[in-house]
Design a protein around this motif. Structure first.
Motif, short mmCIF file in Angstrom:
data_model
loop_
_atom_site.label_atom_id
_atom_site.label_comp_id
_atom_site.label_asym_id
_atom_site.label_seq_id
_atom_site.Cartn_x
_atom_site.Cartn_y
_atom_site.Cartn_z
N HIS C 100 0.82 -1.21 0.00
CA HIS C 100 0.00 0.00 0.00
C HIS C 100 0.86 1.26 0.00
O HIS C 100 0.54 2.24 -0.64
CB HIS C 100 -0.93 0.01 1.20
CG HIS C 100 -1.89 1.17 1.19
ND1 HIS C 100 -3.03 1.17 0.41
CD2 HIS C 100 -1.84 2.38 1.78
CE1 HIS C 100 -3.64 2.32 0.54
NE2 HIS C 100 -2.94 3.08 1.37
N TYR C 101 1.98 1.15 0.76
CA TYR C 101 2.80 2.35 0.91
C TYR C 101 3.30 2.85 -0.44
O TYR C 101 3.32 4.04 -0.73
CB TYR C 101 4.00 2.07 1.83
CG TYR C 101 4.88 3.27 2.05
CD1 TYR C 101 4.61 4.16 3.09
CD2 TYR C 101 5.97 3.53 1.22
CE1 TYR C 101 5.38 5.27 3.29
CE2 TYR C 101 6.75 4.65 1.42
CZ TYR C 101 6.46 5.52 2.46
OH TYR C 101 7.24 6.62 2.65
N MET C 102 3.69 1.93 -1.30
CA MET C 102 4.31 2.34 -2.56
C MET C 102 3.28 2.72 -3.61
O MET C 102 3.64 3.17 -4.69
CB MET C 102 5.19 1.21 -3.11
CG MET C 102 6.48 0.96 -2.32
SD MET C 102 7.56 2.38 -2.22
CE MET C 102 8.20 2.46 -3.88
N ALA C 103 2.02 2.49 -3.30
CA ALA C 103 0.99 2.82 -4.29
C ALA C 103 1.08 4.30 -4.64
O ALA C 103 1.15 5.15 -3.75
CB ALA C 103 -0.39 2.48 -3.74
N GLY C 104 1.09 4.59 -5.90
CA GLY C 104 1.14 5.98 -6.34
C GLY C 104 2.52 6.59 -6.28
O GLY C 104 2.69 7.77 -6.56
N ARG C 105 3.50 5.79 -5.92
CA ARG C 105 4.88 6.31 -5.94
C ARG C 105 5.62 5.75 -7.14
O ARG C 105 5.29 4.65 -7.63
CB ARG C 105 5.62 5.91 -4.66
CG ARG C 105 5.15 6.71 -3.46
CD ARG C 105 5.75 6.19 -2.18
NE ARG C 105 5.10 6.82 -1.04
CZ ARG C 105 5.66 7.84 -0.36
NH1 ARG C 105 6.83 8.29 -0.71
NH2 ARG C 105 5.01 8.37 0.64
#
Lengths: 166, 106, 619, 485
Positions: C100-105
């Protein structure tokens, strides 16, 4: 006159002829001077028991080579001759030093003696005639002479012939 | 070495050296290529004299003459080639002044 | 069959990485799904292998390679078996978290790729039974680290390069150590290297190896890239590498070096060196952590500081210290990755990790806050947490070797507690920034790893015997593990436990006092920051005066400047003298060749006269 | 078969100039190349008894020739250089086959002269054959009749005359002492009257004459003109072998067969060798024309040979002779390369050349090889010969305790670097770097097999000699003991 005096005179004449050869202003005379020098040398050779060499010297060096020079001068130096003549006085000055030099060196050499500190050649004196030596014993030199003459001939073909054509 | 032989050789040796001197002097100072070749001829006269005198001094005249004749042949060839070269130089420069043969330097 | 299975922990992540690479521009979920799958498979293999390998001989896989000296050899045995499980587990949790953390990164694919490769390298380094094989994986780890940092925020390249240089230098040291070790032991097979003497060359070899191992773990003086990476690199990287896996690998190898490969007696200078490095690292790093105003940066200094405890512990050479160090390694991996994850959660939801802008998030993110409290209590050594028990063992070891080390450890605990009180206060309590009113709890996939880890932290507190007496001690030799059980709910030395608890209490009092004085949780420790001597030290540190990398760059610059100056001198000499001389000589010679034949004839005659004259005189 | 080495070129010259032999005249250069290659192959492959046996013809002709280990090496060098020159000739005068035949005839005269010079046993014959080679060289240099060629030829001719005077004067003195001209007789006479003024004059005169022929500093005035202004094949031949046979070989022959061992002569040779190394290299550094650079480089490299000769130990001699061989190979190769460049671009001026590497890959490659070999980079042949010379100097210095030997060794090492410098700068200016805008490749001059063949052969020889050098030195192929010369 003793033998020695004649030799001295001949050597002196040779040196004087050589001097005249280089000091004369006109190149043509210089070539003639060379011929005279050669002739004197031929006489010396006769006196030094070398008649065959003398004959060659007389015919080739006193005859052929000056002719070659003279014809070259004829082909080239007509313009030179006049300018050279005009510079005669300057030329004498240039060669005056040579005269002095020759006199000094002659004096030095006459007073000096070649040290006689070496042995004469060992073994019997060979008795072959020059012809035998030349034609029978020194064939390698003969091949060399053929090479020399061939080189000279090609030189003439390449340099002189083309030069004349141009 | 016999004394007479040395003296004979010395006399002509002195003469040959003087002619050589004259020849070298002229070789160094002259302005004409033809005279340069004449000087060279004088030089070869001098060594020829030396050679014949040496041959006479040691009684090897046959060998000396054979050598001298060979040398005369070589001389002719050299002179012919030299004259050919000088003629070509004359054709290029319309002069036989030695000043024209000093382009290659450095 | 079992032997071949040793290849799986390496091959599975590599295969996963290849699949990620092949999948190319696939969706985020597919990519991370694949990664999670690969990490889970690795963990499964590690767990499957664990019971079979959990003995002193273990399983060995060997394949003839370039020459008999260089066989490709893997070995899994008791010590590496459970660390391998731990590493795989952390990798899985971090992967889950970063889904989830890397989503959109950006760089999602590269992140997965590097993560899996890192896992493969770590497994390889754990398994390697040959120093050259170990070195291969060790350097591979360096490369994936470089890549991971570089894909952080724009401009992270500089940090990546810094890390690369620092770790690269330490790895060079380790290479030297490996060479020396190989020379001394006449073999490069790790299991055959048996307690080499540490005198002379051996001491140097061991020191070099220790430098390599501790630098990988992040100890001083090879630490300075970690705080920079904390702000520049993607946060899961911090949770994965500096917080957990690098500690596992580094301390594991440190234990191998000092317990198996070399004969490290307590009297040797190496033991003293390790303890000094450990103590210094504890104090300096935690002091730096205290004054940080950034969530992640503060945590990163703790990541350094905690290594100090482990090195100190292993360096004591006493069973209590060694076991405590290894236990602390596990604990640190747990709470530190959990802390980083809370940091990532806060950053993810608020968009910042600057403590000046944070505050009052406790009510908005209660589970995260809870996890933070557990982890922070653990790292501070609050009684009944796992950190309390591991530190207690360390205290016992340190006190045995010298009061000063013990004091360092206790002061470290005090400062750690103080800084986490400050951090928690500043981030989760106090006044909330109005911009963060809409902040919500993080999604499940990020919560799960945090909660799991926090739970394990709690489990390993009262249940420390589970870790200490069933995992760690059996995997060590009798000499290193000691004869007595070291685990248990009750402390062995009540005095030490009380003193430790006292240090924590003192920190709480200090915090309350500071809070009252400054009126802010964030500034509660400013009186330490601004203390007379300390403020100067802090300012210097802020300017990078204590950063070996920056010092090194200054030194290099000075050396380069000196070299440049010497170069100029040499240039001046050569240009101004030799070249000029040669040029002048060439010019003079060329000018002498005037092209006139007469000149050349004259040279010949002069030369001939000289030669003949010389011959007449000399012959 | 020994006499064939002289008689076959002679026959070939005659054959080329028979009135009806236009068929052969068209293929003159091929004939000469084959002849030279055959010579090289024969001296390498044939057993020495077979080579040195005189034929019936030679017995009837009373040809006194002799073959030694040294002449064998020289004959090989002559064959290689002549082969390269003849191949280059084939593409040089493509417009007029008769003119080309004349050129080839002169090459063959030169071959005759050189072969004769290395085989004779008589000092006067040696002089005669040197003169044969020289006269053909004059004509070869002047062959194109351009201003500079003529200038180069006449200067060579004049300085040759000076050399002739010195040598003949010396011959006269030797006749006075020995009464004969063959090596053995003169050696005996010189040995019996050691220390006589006449002997010193004779030795000094002859050595100076040979130094002029060899182009050592300060007797080198003619070298630049003769090498740089002559047509390409003549440069190959002159720089590659002619001066080595006329000057260096003759000197070795005298030192081994005629003169008694002589420390003073050795000192002179070492000094002049070192001076030549320095002067040649320094002057080469300044040159902007390929052929001029190579000419000065030749002076420098001949300096190495003479330095080795002067050192006088067997090791130094081996080095000198090996370097002579190497110099023949790589200098011929470099001049062949310059011929290729000249043919392709019409110029050898390095400031106008550039980036020919892609257009002429083979020339580029072989040029690098030759340059590295010249500079003495291992494992090429030049390295070994220089190494031997330097080692020998060092050993002699240690043995005799004279500082000069170390100075000479240092000079030899230092100027290897300078050699590398100027040859790499040549390489960079000609084959690398930028193509000047005004440089046009002559499209018509396609790469020719007649250029690339000698390039390949010579490059292969220098490479093979380098790789096999340790073997050659071990088996003693070049390490001819002084006694066996």
């Amino acid at each position: 006159m003793t033998e020695n005096s004649i030799n001295i005179v001949l050597v002196a004449a040779l040196v004087l002829a050589a001097l005249w050869t280089v000091m004369t202003a006109r190149t043509l005379r210089s070539a003639i001077g060379l011929a005279i020098t050669s002739a004197i040398l031929a006489i010396i050779m006769f006196r030094l028991a070398s008649p065959l060499a003398a004959v060659f010297e007389l015919s080739v060096c006193a005859g052929l080579i000056p002719v070659i020079f003279i014809s070259t001068i004829g082909l080239t130096a007509r313009v030179e001759e006049e300018s050279m003549a005009a510079k005669q006085r300057e030329k004498l000055r240039k060669y005056a030093a040579l005269l002095v030099l020759v006199l000094v060196v002659a004096g030095v050499l006459v007073t000096m003696h070649l040290p006689n500190d070496f042995a004469a050649p060992q073994g019997p004196v060979p008795t072959e005639s020059p012809q035998v030596v030349m034609w029978d014993l020194r064939h390698v030199d003969l091949i060399g002479q053929i090479g020399v003459l061939a080189a000279g001939a090609f030189g003439v073909v390449i340099l002189v012939k083309v030069s004349k054509r141009a | 070495m016999p004394k007479e032989a040395i003296e004979l050789f010395s006399l002509f040796g002195v003469g040959a050296l003087l002619v050589m001197l004259v020849g070298f002097y002229s070789l160094l100072t002259t302005r004409s290529l033809i005279r340069v070749m004449i000087s060279v001829e004088l030089l070869s006269k001098s060594v020829m004299l030396l050679l014949i005198a040496a041959g006479r001094a040691v009684n090897r005249t046959a060998l000396a003459q054979a050598m001298a004749i060979t040398l005369i042949n070589i001389e002719v060839a050299v002179v012919v080639v030299a004259v050919g070269i000088i003629l070509c130089i004359y054709r290029h420069h319309k002069t036989v002044d030695t000043a024209v043969v000093q382009e290659i330097k450095g | 069959m079992n032997e071949m299975m040793l290849l799986l922990p390496i091959l599975i992540p590599v295969a996963g990485a290849l699949l990620v690479l092949l999948a190319g521009r696939s969706s985020h979920s597919a990519r991370f799904g694949l990664t999670v799958l690969a990490a889970a498979a690795t963990l499964a293999v590690a767990v499957l292998l664990f019971p079979q390998a959990n003995n002193a001989t273990g399983i060995t896989f060997s394949h003839a390679w370039a020459s008999p000296m260089f066989s490709f050899e893997l070995r899994l045995y008791s010590l590496s078996a459970w660390i391998l499980v731990a590493a795989a587990a952390f990798a899985l949790l971090v992967t889950l978290y970063s889904w989830h953390y890397m989503a959109g990164r950006p760089h999602g694919m590269l992140f997965c790729l590097y993560l899996l490769l890192t896992l493969a390298m770590v497994c390889g380094a754990m398994l390697a039974n040959h120093l050259v094989v170990l070195l291969f994986f060790w350097e591979g780890l360096l490369l994936t680290m470089l890549g991971m940092i570089a894909i952080g925020r724009p401009g992270a390249w500089k940090t990546a390069f810094k890390a690369f240089v620092i770790v690269g230098i330490s790895d060079l040291c380790m290479t030297g150590g490996i060479v020396i070790t190989g020379l001394l032991a006449h073999t490069l097979r790790i299991s055959d290297i048996d307690h080499l003497a540490t005198t002379g060359l051996g001491g140097l070899g061991m020191a070099l190896l220790i430098i390599g191992a501790t630098a990988k773990a992040g100890s001083m003086p090879f630490h300075s890239w970690i705080p920079d990476a904390a702000t520049d690199a993607p946060l899961p990287f911090m949770a994965l590498l500096p917080a957990s896996i690098e500690k596992l690998v580094g301390i594991y190898f440190l234990a191998r070096i000092s317990l198996d490969m070399y004969q490290m007696s307590r009297e040797s200078w190496l033991s003293m060196m390790m303890m000094v490095v450990g103590a210094v690292t504890i104090i300096l790093a935690v002091a730096m952590a205290l004054v940080q105003k950034n969530y992640k940066r503060l945590l990163s200094y703790h990541a350094i500081s905690q290594v100090g405890y482990m090195i100190l512990g292993v360096g004591t050479g006493l069973p209590a210290g060694i076991v405590g160090g290894l236990f602390h390694m596990v604990n640190n991996a747990l709470y530190k990755s959990c802390l980083f994850m809370t940091g990532g959660a806060v950053e993810k939801q608020t968009g910042t990790s600057d403590l000046n802008e944070l505050g009052g998030l406790g009510s908005k993110m209660p589970l995260t806050f809870l996890c933070f409290i557990v982890a922070a209590a653990s790292i501070s050594g609050f009684p009944l947490t796992n950190g309390f028990y591991s530190k207690e063992l360390l205290y016992a070891g340190a006190l045995d070797r010298g009061l000063i080390f013990y004091l360092a450890a206790v002061v470290g605990t005090f400062l750690t507690s103080a800084s986490f009180l400050k951090l928690g206060h500043a981030a989760f309590l106090g006044k909330r920034n109005s911009r963060h009113d809409a902040v919500r709890e993080v999604p499940f996939s990020m919560l799960l790893p945090m909660v799991l880890i926090a739970a394990v932290c709690l489990l390993f507190g009262p249940g420390n015997a589970l870790a200490v007496d069933h995992l760690i001690r059996p995997s060590l030799s009798a000499a290193a593990a000691g004869e007595h059980h070291l685990g248990g709910l009750l402390p062995h030395n009540w005095l030490l436990a009380e003193l430790a608890a006292g240090a924590v209490l003192l920190a709480i009092l200090n915090h309350l006092a500071g809070w009252r004085r400054y009126g802010s949780g964030l500034h509660a420790v400013d009186h330490i920051h601004h203390a007379p001597v300390l403020s100067f030290m802090y300012d210097s540190a802020a300017k990078g005066w204590f950063d070996p990398y920056i010092i090194g760059r200054h030194i290099v610059r000075v050396v380069a400047w000196i070299g440049w100056g010497m170069d100029r001198v040499v240039d001046w000499f050569s240009d101004g003298f030799w070249v000029r001389t040669a040029q002048f000589g060439g010019w003079a010679l060329a000018t002498a060749h005037r092209g006139r034949y007469a000149l050349y004839v004259l040279w010949c005659l002069a030369g001939a006269a000289a030669v003949i004259g010389f011959l007449i005189r000399a012959m | 078969m020994l006499d064939w080495l002289i008689l076959v070129p002679l026959a070939a010259i005659i054959l080329l100039n028979l009135p009806w032999s236009d068929f052969i005249r068209r293929r003159a250069a091929v004939l000469a190349a084959l002849l030279a290659a055959a010579q090289a192959a024969m001296v390498v492959a044939a057993p020495s008894e077979w080579v040195s046996r005189a034929s019936i013809l030679a017995q009837t002709l009373h040809l006194h020739l002799a073959m030694t280990g040294l002449s064998r090496v020289m004959l090989l060098c002559i064959g290689l250089a002549m082969m390269a020159a003849a191949c280059v000739t084939q593409v040089m005068f493509s417009d007029d086959f008769r003119r080309r035949a004349n050129f080839v005839s002169l090459l063959l005269v030169s071959l005759l002269g050189m072969n004769g010079a290395v085989l004779v046993t008589d000092l006067f014959s040696l002089y005669v054959f040197i003169e044969v080679t020289s006269i053909s060289s004059f004509v070869l240099i002047a062959f194109t009749l351009e201003k500079k060629s003529l200038e180069g030829a006449i200067k060579y001719l004049i300085l040759s005359a000076v050399a002739t005077v010195l040598m003949l004067g010396s011959l006269a003195l030797l006749l006075l002492m020995a009464g004969t001209m063959d090596f053995a007789g003169i050696k005996e006479a010189l040995a019996s009257s050691n220390g006589a003024l006449v002997a010193k004059l004779a030795i000094g005169g002859f050595v100076c004459g040979l130094l002029i022929k060899g182009g050592l500093v300060p007797f080198h005035g003619w070298v630049l003109g003769a090498y740089s202004a002559s047509p390409a094949p003549a440069s190959v031949l002159l720089a590659g072998i002619v001066t080595k046979v006329c000057g260096i070989y003759a000197m070795i022959r005298l030192a081994t067969s005629v003169f008694p061992p002589n420390a003073a002569v050795n000192q002179v040779l070492m000094l002049l060798g070192a001076v030549s190394i320095v002067v040649g290299a320094v002057l080469a550094l300044r040159q902007t024309d390929m052929k001029r650079l190579l000419a000065y480089s030749s002076i420098s490299q001949v300096g190495y040979i003479v330095l080795g000769l002067g050192c006088g130990t067997p090791l130094a001699w081996a080095g000198a002779i090996f370097h002579l061989f190497n110099h023949t190979v790589f200098k011929s190769l470099l001049f062949v390369n310059s011929a290729a460049v000249e043919r392709r671009t019409g110029t050898t001026d390095m400031s106008r050349l550039g980036q020919l590497g892609s257009a002429m890959p083979l020339t580029n490659l072989t040029s690098v090889l030759a340059a590295l070999s010249t500079a003495g980079i291992p494992p090429l042949a030049g390295f070994w010969s220089k190494l031997l010379i330097i080692l020998a100097l060092w050993q002699a210095g240690v043995k005799q305790g004279q500082a000069m030997y170390f100075v000479y060794a240092a000079v030899a090492v230092l100027f290897s670097v300078v050699t590398l410098g100027y040859l790499l700068s040549l390489q960079r200016k000609v084959f690398f770097g930028k193509t000047p805008e005004n440089l046009e490749l002559l499209g018509a001059a396609k790469p020719s097999g007649w250029i690339s063949t000698p390039e390949l052969i010579l490059a292969a020889v220098t490479l093979a000699a380098g790789l096999l050098a340790p073997l050659l030195l071990l088996t003693g192929s070049f390490l001819v003991p002084t006694g066996s010369f």
